[in-house]
Design an enzyme around this catalytic site. Structure first.
Site, PDB file in Angstrom:
ATOM      1  N   PRO A   2       0.823  -1.212   0.000  1.00 21.40           N
ATOM      2  CA  PRO A   2       0.000   0.000   0.000  1.00 21.40           C
ATOM      3  C   PRO A   2       0.856   1.261   0.000  1.00 21.40           C
ATOM      4  O   PRO A   2       1.771   1.397   0.805  1.00 21.40           O
ATOM      5  CB  PRO A   2      -0.804  -0.123   1.296  1.00 21.40           C
ATOM      6  CG  PRO A   2      -0.827  -1.584   1.604  1.00 21.40           C
ATOM      7  CD  PRO A   2       0.490  -2.110   1.112  1.00 21.40           C
ATOM      8  N   GLU A   3       0.581   2.164  -0.928  1.00 18.64           N
ATOM      9  CA  GLU A   3       1.293   3.427  -1.011  1.00 18.64           C
ATOM     10  C   GLU A   3       0.356   4.544  -0.561  1.00 18.64           C
ATOM     11  O   GLU A   3      -0.752   4.282  -0.094  1.00 18.64           O
ATOM     12  CB  GLU A   3       1.824   3.631  -2.428  1.00 18.64           C
ATOM     13  CG  GLU A   3       2.851   2.567  -2.812  1.00 18.64           C
ATOM     14  CD  GLU A   3       3.509   2.825  -4.151  1.00 18.64           C
ATOM     15  OE1 GLU A   3       3.324   3.909  -4.730  1.00 18.64           O
ATOM     16  OE2 GLU A   3       4.216   1.922  -4.639  1.00 18.64           O
TER      17      GLU A   3
END
Length: 272
Positions: A2-3
């Site tokens: 996840p960014e």
């Protein structure tokens, strides 16, 4: 992994369901994440109202009167809601129950690289957050700042914009995409790029991240948003994950290389 857009999507997804609610209890089934979950966390949270939910970089903060629960999703973690009587699966490590006995906020993390940490006082002064650069979608991140930081740097521009001390949250996916949109080859030395081209790059970083947030992030491996739905930005990717395929702009073959042990995809024609 996840960014920033996925983390912001998660924050927005959980906020309406837990804001102003009171924590009834916290179940910790697996305390050994990237760092051990503080043993006192259930006691610290029980009976406390969630006053606000914020994000700094890839960290989510659940703020109560006496401190902040800091959550990092790690490589494969996600937060989602389940009904009270939903039995946990093997990788479901933490449940947060609320007094209204409706939904339970559940944290799952197959790789256990995420984190549940506690901060008293200003959570932004926590050792994991205090060194972070500006947020890319805020006004403090502009081309004058980025160009100044790049002066004299021989480091490749892709690694430069992925450095969280320079700017937070520009992870691998979005660095690839922003550099393509800006027409800048990712291997170029950061210090050799003109101020005018940094104008374009900052504009593209902001646009790519904002568009991804609007579309719910990029679905890779295990990521789902706080509402349990996958992101759809992957359908809009121009270069990331498309090495060897035709460029959607010029039709030439996209090149894939490794930079800092991560995949970089670019177009030799469109990016210089």
């Amino acid at each position: 992994m996840p960014e920033l857009p996925e983390v912001e999507t998660t924050r927005r997804g959980i906020e309406p369901h837990i804001l102003d609610k009171t924590v009834a209890r916290v179940e910790i089934r697996q305390p050994k994440l990237r760092w051990p979950i503080p043993a006192a966390l259930p006691e610290l949270l029980a009976g406390q109202r969630i006053r606000s939910i914020s994000r700094r970089g890839k960290y989510i903060g659940l703020h109560i009167a006496n401190g902040t629960l800091i959550i990092h999703l790690g490589m494969s973690g996600s937060l989602y809601f389940v009904a009270q009587d939903t039995p946990p699966m093997f990788h479901d490590h933490v449940d947060i129950h609320f007094n209204d006995q409706t939904l339970v906020l559940r944290y799952t993390d197959p790789r256990r690289f995420g984190a549940f940490l506690w901060a008293e006082g200003d959570w932004l002064q926590h050792e994991l957050l205090s060194h972070l650069g500006p947020e890319p979608l805020e006004d403090t991140f502009d081309s004058a700042y980025l160009h100044q930081k790049a002066q004299g740097r021989k480091q490749a521009v892709k690694q430069f914009i992925m450095d969280s001390k320079i700017v937070v949250g520009v992870g691998n996916i979005y660095a690839n995409e922003a550099l393509f949109q800006a027409g800048i080859r990712p291997t170029r030395a950061a210090g050799q790029i003109s101020a005018k081209r940094y104008d374009k790059l900052v504009e593209c970083i902001k646009a790519v991240l904002a568009r991804s947030i609007e579309q719910g992030g990029t679905t890779l491996r295990d990521f789902v948003g706080g509402d349990g739905k996958p992101g759809y930005f992957k359908q809009s990717l121009f270069v990331y994950g498309r090495g060897g395929q035709d460029c959607r702009v010029c039709g030439k073959e996209l090149i894939e290389i490794r930079q800092g042990q991560r995949s970089t995809v670019y177009c030799r024609t469109c990016q210089r």
